[in-house]
Scaffold this motif. Structure first.
Motif, PDB file in Angstrom:
ATOM      1  N   ARG A  35      -3.530   0.979  -2.950  1.00 40.12           N
ATOM      2  CA  ARG A  35      -2.553   0.289  -3.790  1.00 40.12           C
ATOM      3  C   ARG A  35      -1.188   0.936  -3.584  1.00 40.12           C
ATOM      4  NH1 ARG A  35      -3.489   0.119  -9.715  1.00 40.12           N
ATOM      5  NH2 ARG A  35      -3.190   2.332  -9.488  1.00 40.12           N
ATOM      6  N   ALA A  36      -0.167   0.255  -4.069  1.00 33.06           N
ATOM      7  CA  ALA A  36       1.182   0.804  -4.005  1.00 33.06           C
ATOM      8  C   ALA A  36       1.414   1.652  -5.258  1.00 33.06           C
ATOM      9  CB  ALA A  36       2.211  -0.297  -3.904  1.00 33.06           C
TER      10      ALA A  36
ATOM     11  N   TRP B 180      -3.022  10.806  -0.395  1.00 31.88           N
ATOM     12  CA  TRP B 180      -2.935   9.540   0.329  1.00 31.88           C
ATOM     13  C   TRP B 180      -4.311   8.876   0.418  1.00 31.88           C
ATOM     14  CZ3 TRP B 180      -4.796   8.151   5.329  1.00 31.88           C
ATOM     15  CH2 TRP B 180      -4.385   6.875   5.745  1.00 31.88           C
ATOM     16  N   ALA B 181      -5.367   9.665   0.601  1.00 30.30           N
ATOM     17  CA  ALA B 181      -6.718   9.102   0.652  1.00 30.30           C
ATOM     18  C   ALA B 181      -7.083   8.439  -0.678  1.00 30.30           C
ATOM     19  CB  ALA B 181      -7.729  10.190   0.993  1.00 30.30           C
TER      20      ALA B 181
ATOM     21  N   ARG C  24       0.838  -1.196   0.000  1.00 25.93           N
ATOM     22  CA  ARG C  24       0.000   0.000   0.000  1.00 25.93           C
ATOM     23  C   ARG C  24       0.871   1.242   0.000  1.00 25.93           C
ATOM     24  NH1 ARG C  24      -5.427  -0.874   2.845  1.00 25.93           N
ATOM     25  NH2 ARG C  24      -5.740  -3.093   2.581  1.00 25.93           N
ATOM     26  N   THR C  25       0.279   2.349  -0.378  1.00 25.81           N
ATOM     27  CA  THR C  25       0.981   3.622  -0.342  1.00 25.81           C
ATOM     28  C   THR C  25       0.944   4.160   1.078  1.00 25.81           C
ATOM     29  OG1 THR C  25       0.366   4.091  -2.617  1.00 25.81           O
ATOM     30  CG2 THR C  25       1.017   5.966  -1.285  1.00 25.81           C
ATOM     31  N   ARG C  26       2.070   4.531   1.569  1.00 24.47           N
ATOM     32  CA  ARG C  26       2.161   5.068   2.925  1.00 24.47           C
ATOM     33  C   ARG C  26       1.997   6.588   2.901  1.00 24.47           C
ATOM     34  NH1 ARG C  26       2.995   1.079   6.189  1.00 24.47           N
ATOM     35  NH2 ARG C  26       4.296  -0.673   5.633  1.00 24.47           N
TER      36      ARG C  26
END
Length: 144
Positions: free
Chosen positions: A118-119, A112-113, A59-61
């Protein structure tokens, strides 16, 4: 009636010239010797894998989205310094850079939302953050 195949071994029990090749296996059960074919069975058993916790998809941090928004804050500072010139003093520079904290945080939160499921690669985050950062910066600049 079928005649049996002739024995490929010479009568003097010498081995054929290719018998010393790597992978040579002497004949068994009356069959002529041959080298194993590449990829021929039997294949080794796959290693037993211990069941572990289920893997989460990448996931995207938030930190990555924050760094992408910080790229545009640096671009904003460089553009202002190049076009307007250096500020009147360190206090003015600090006030300008401090005014960029809120747009960076808001742009990072919005991107980010969108990207958290997903990455996303960093360059995609930077591209997605650009319009959000500049719109938030324009609204906050007009309001303040």
């Amino acid at each position: 009636m079928s005649t049996p195949a002739p024995d490929p071994r010479p009568d003097d029990e010498r081995l054929p010239p290719w018998a010393g090749a790597p992978g040579f296996t002497p004949g068994a059960d009356g069959l002529p010797p041959h080298a194993p074919m590449p990829g021929a069975p039997p294949y080794p058993e796959p290693p037993k894998r211990e069941p572990g916790p289920p893997e989460r998809p990448p996931r995207t941090r938030f930190v990555a989205a924050l760094a992408a928004a910080a790229v545009w804050a640096v671009v904003n500072v460089v553009l202002v310094l190049a076009v307007v010139g250096p500020p009147a003093g360190p206090a003015a520079l600090g006030a300008f850079v401090g005014a960029l904290v809120v747009p960076v945080l808001l742009a990072a939160a919005v991107v980010w939302a969108i990207a958290r499921r997903r990455a996303w690669s960093f360059w995609m985050l930077v591209l997605a953050t650009a319009p959000v950062f500049w719109v938030v910066r324009a609204f906050l600049g007009a309001a303040g």
